[in-house]
Design a protein around this motif. Structure first.
Motif, PDB file in Angstrom:
ATOM      1  N   ASP A   1       0.820  -1.213   0.000  1.00 46.81           N
ATOM      2  CA  ASP A   1       0.000   0.000   0.000  1.00 46.81           C
ATOM      3  C   ASP A   1       0.858   1.270   0.000  1.00 46.81           C
ATOM      4  O   ASP A   1       0.406   2.325  -0.444  1.00 46.81           O
ATOM      5  CB  ASP A   1      -1.016   0.022   1.146  1.00 46.81           C
ATOM      6  CG  ASP A   1      -0.494  -0.559   2.433  1.00 46.81           C
ATOM      7  OD1 ASP A   1       0.392  -1.415   2.373  1.00 46.81           O
ATOM      8  OD2 ASP A   1      -0.971  -0.145   3.502  1.00 46.81           O
ATOM      9  N   GLU A   2       2.113   1.177   0.474  1.00 43.85           N
ATOM     10  CA  GLU A   2       3.045   2.302   0.336  1.00 43.85           C
ATOM     11  C   GLU A   2       3.348   2.536  -1.151  1.00 43.85           C
ATOM     12  O   GLU A   2       3.409   3.674  -1.618  1.00 43.85           O
ATOM     13  CB  GLU A   2       4.344   2.023   1.099  1.00 43.85           C
ATOM     14  CG  GLU A   2       4.212   1.999   2.608  1.00 43.85           C
ATOM     15  CD  GLU A   2       4.262   3.395   3.227  1.00 43.85           C
ATOM     16  OE1 GLU A   2       4.088   4.391   2.480  1.00 43.85           O
ATOM     17  OE2 GLU A   2       4.474   3.491   4.445  1.00 43.85           O
ATOM     18  N   LEU A   3       3.530   1.438  -1.882  1.00 45.10           N
ATOM     19  CA  LEU A   3       3.771   1.546  -3.322  1.00 45.10           C
ATOM     20  C   LEU A   3       2.556   2.096  -4.039  1.00 45.10           C
ATOM     21  O   LEU A   3       2.680   2.972  -4.913  1.00 45.10           O
ATOM     22  CB  LEU A   3       4.138   0.166  -3.891  1.00 45.10           C
ATOM     23  CG  LEU A   3       4.212   0.060  -5.420  1.00 45.10           C
ATOM     24  CD1 LEU A   3       5.301   0.974  -5.965  1.00 45.10           C
ATOM     25  CD2 LEU A   3       4.432  -1.388  -5.854  1.00 45.10           C
ATOM     26  N   ILE A   4       1.368   1.612  -3.681  1.00 47.93           N
ATOM     27  CA  ILE A   4       0.143   2.050  -4.357  1.00 47.93           C
ATOM     28  C   ILE A   4      -0.075   3.553  -4.175  1.00 47.93           C
ATOM     29  O   ILE A   4      -0.409   4.258  -5.139  1.00 47.93           O
ATOM     30  CB  ILE A   4      -1.066   1.249  -3.843  1.00 47.93           C
ATOM     31  CG1 ILE A   4      -0.988  -0.199  -4.357  1.00 47.93           C
ATOM     32  CG2 ILE A   4      -2.383   1.879  -4.297  1.00 47.93           C
ATOM     33  CD1 ILE A   4      -2.026  -1.128  -3.774  1.00 47.93           C
ATOM     34  N   SER A   5       0.115   4.057  -2.962  1.00 49.63           N
ATOM     35  CA  SER A   5      -0.052   5.501  -2.743  1.00 49.63           C
ATOM     36  C   SER A   5       0.981   6.296  -3.528  1.00 49.63           C
ATOM     37  O   SER A   5       0.693   7.378  -4.048  1.00 49.63           O
ATOM     38  CB  SER A   5       0.044   5.829  -1.258  1.00 49.63           C
ATOM     39  OG  SER A   5       1.330   5.526  -0.746  1.00 49.63           O
ATOM     40  N   PHE A   6       2.198   5.745  -3.659  1.00 48.76           N
ATOM     41  CA  PHE A   6       3.252   6.382  -4.445  1.00 48.76           C
ATOM     42  C   PHE A   6       2.884   6.417  -5.928  1.00 48.76           C
ATOM     43  O   PHE A   6       3.040   7.443  -6.612  1.00 48.76           O
ATOM     44  CB  PHE A   6       4.560   5.621  -4.220  1.00 48.76           C
ATOM     45  CG  PHE A   6       5.686   6.017  -5.117  1.00 48.76           C
ATOM     46  CD1 PHE A   6       6.279   7.264  -5.014  1.00 48.76           C
ATOM     47  CD2 PHE A   6       6.161   5.137  -6.077  1.00 48.76           C
ATOM     48  CE1 PHE A   6       7.333   7.627  -5.854  1.00 48.76           C
ATOM     49  CE2 PHE A   6       7.201   5.483  -6.920  1.00 48.76           C
ATOM     50  CZ  PHE A   6       7.789   6.728  -6.804  1.00 48.76           C
TER      51      PHE A   6
END
Length: 372
Positions: free
Chosen positions: A229-234
């Motif tokens: 989810d850190e990647l998705i928000s990025f």
């Protein structure tokens, strides 16, 4: 019909791939090894995985040198021939040093995107995933495995390591930053060269990006991946496309619906065809074989009737007959001499079903049919 055929192909494709493929192997087949070069010298390697056509994700620290120094460049190592490899140019699209994430474009390299798991932001889902099996996928070790700048088939092929999720936690990835990053702690091995590879669940969905291991005399087999989810928000912040498990399920559902529609269409089409095989088989010389249709037909002595039979015992418009919902329906049109089914006179102006094998008599024994 063409739309349904395409939709059912998509549906069958998704159903087939989700049911019978090896998700971990599929992820391995689509990974790409990255190399950091100082001029022509290969000094380190890392892993990357596709999220869209020619778009790949890795750790920032894998490409860090090429970001800050013109002396270094990142290249994709893509093919092996007689112990040698080919490279492709890599373009940096976006990066976040604090989260240790980078997105790259590798022109001309079209791999099947991996699916990003979207539900890790839910605490209930994280609780369910604790102690579940995951796989760390990537290219282990670094340039030490490469002799004289050569890469063999064995070390350009990714491997997977099985483990379980120990816990979900957060801490600063880079010592000179203060922001904490959401992480996954596992015992799925992450070695040098695995950085930037995916941590996947048993369905082959990406739940994390392999990032680091703890090196200590008192700690063993503790590895960390950045939560997906850190990647998705990025990616959302930089408006970069990616494939999620929600999209996958949506396409699968649409494909399944399309499949049902097509099967229904085929069923009812065949059903209609079957209807048209109903026939009134003539049993007397005065009558004729009649092929029934869904359109109402009038049998009578009148020349304008759909089926004209020249017999004085027949009324001008004696009987209507048609197929409806896979049934043969008849109606006596107030005929003078009546209509009989299996010897029984029927009521006038009332729809009745004529069963297969039933004998239909119009006015006299001169006009007799059998429903086939």
């Amino acid at each position: 019909m063409l739309f349904l055929q395409k939709a059912v192909c998509i549906g069958l494709l998704f159903i087939t791939t989700s049911s019978f493929a090896n998700p971990t192997q599929d992820a391995k087949n689509n990974l790409v090894r990255l190399g950091m070069y100082n001029g022509d010298e290969l000094i380190s390697t890392g892993s990357s995985f596709p999220i869209a056509k020619d778009i790949f994700v890795t750790n920032f620290h894998v490409i860090e040198e090429s970001k800050f120094s013109k002396e270094y460049s990142t290249k994709a190592l893509i093919a092996v021939s007689n112990g040698m490899y080919e490279t492709k140019e890599v373009k940096l699209l976006a990066s976040d040093e604090e989260k240790d994430l980078a997105v790259l474009q590798i022109l001309g390299l079209d791999k099947e995107p991996l699916t990003l798991y979207t539900d890790l932001n839910k605490s209930s889902v994280r609780e369910e995933l604790s102690d579940t099996v995951v796989y760390s996928i990537g290219f282990p070790s670094s340039s030490e495995m490469m002799q004289d700048g050569e890469i063999t088939q064995s070390n350009i092929t990714p491997t997977s390591k099985r483990g379980i999720i120990s816990k979900f936690t957060k801490f600063t990835v880079q010592s000179h930053f203060t922001k904490k990053v959401e992480m996954i702690e596992t015992d799925a091995t992450v070695n040098a060269g695995n950085s930037g590879g995916p941590l996947v669940n048993k369905a082959g969905e990406v739940i994390g990006i392999n990032d680091m291991k703890i090196v200590s005399s008192n700690i063993d087999n503790v590895y960390y991946a950045i939560r997906v989810d850190e990647l998705i928000s990025f990616l959302d912040k930089h408006e970069i496309d990616y494939q999620t498990n929600n999209n996958f399920l949506l396409y699968l559902a649409l494909g399944a619906i399309a499949l049902l529609l097509l099967l229904s269409y085929i069923f009812y089409s065949r059903k209609g065809t079957k209807n048209k095989t109903f026939i009134l088989k003539s049993l007397t010389k005065n009558s004729q074989n009649i092929k029934l249709t869904e359109t109402k037909q009038i049998i009578g002595r009148l020349a304008t009737a759909n089926i004209c039979i020249d017999d004085d015992m027949l009324s001008k418009e004696h009987l209507s007959i048609q197929i409806k919902e896979n049934k043969v329906l008849i109606e006596d049109l107030n005929s003078s001499n009546g209509t009989y089914i299996d010897g029984q006179k029927i009521e006038t102006q009332k729809l009745l079903e004529l069963k297969r094998g039933s004998e239909l008599l119009l006015g006299s024994r001169n006009i007799v049919y059998l429903l086939k």
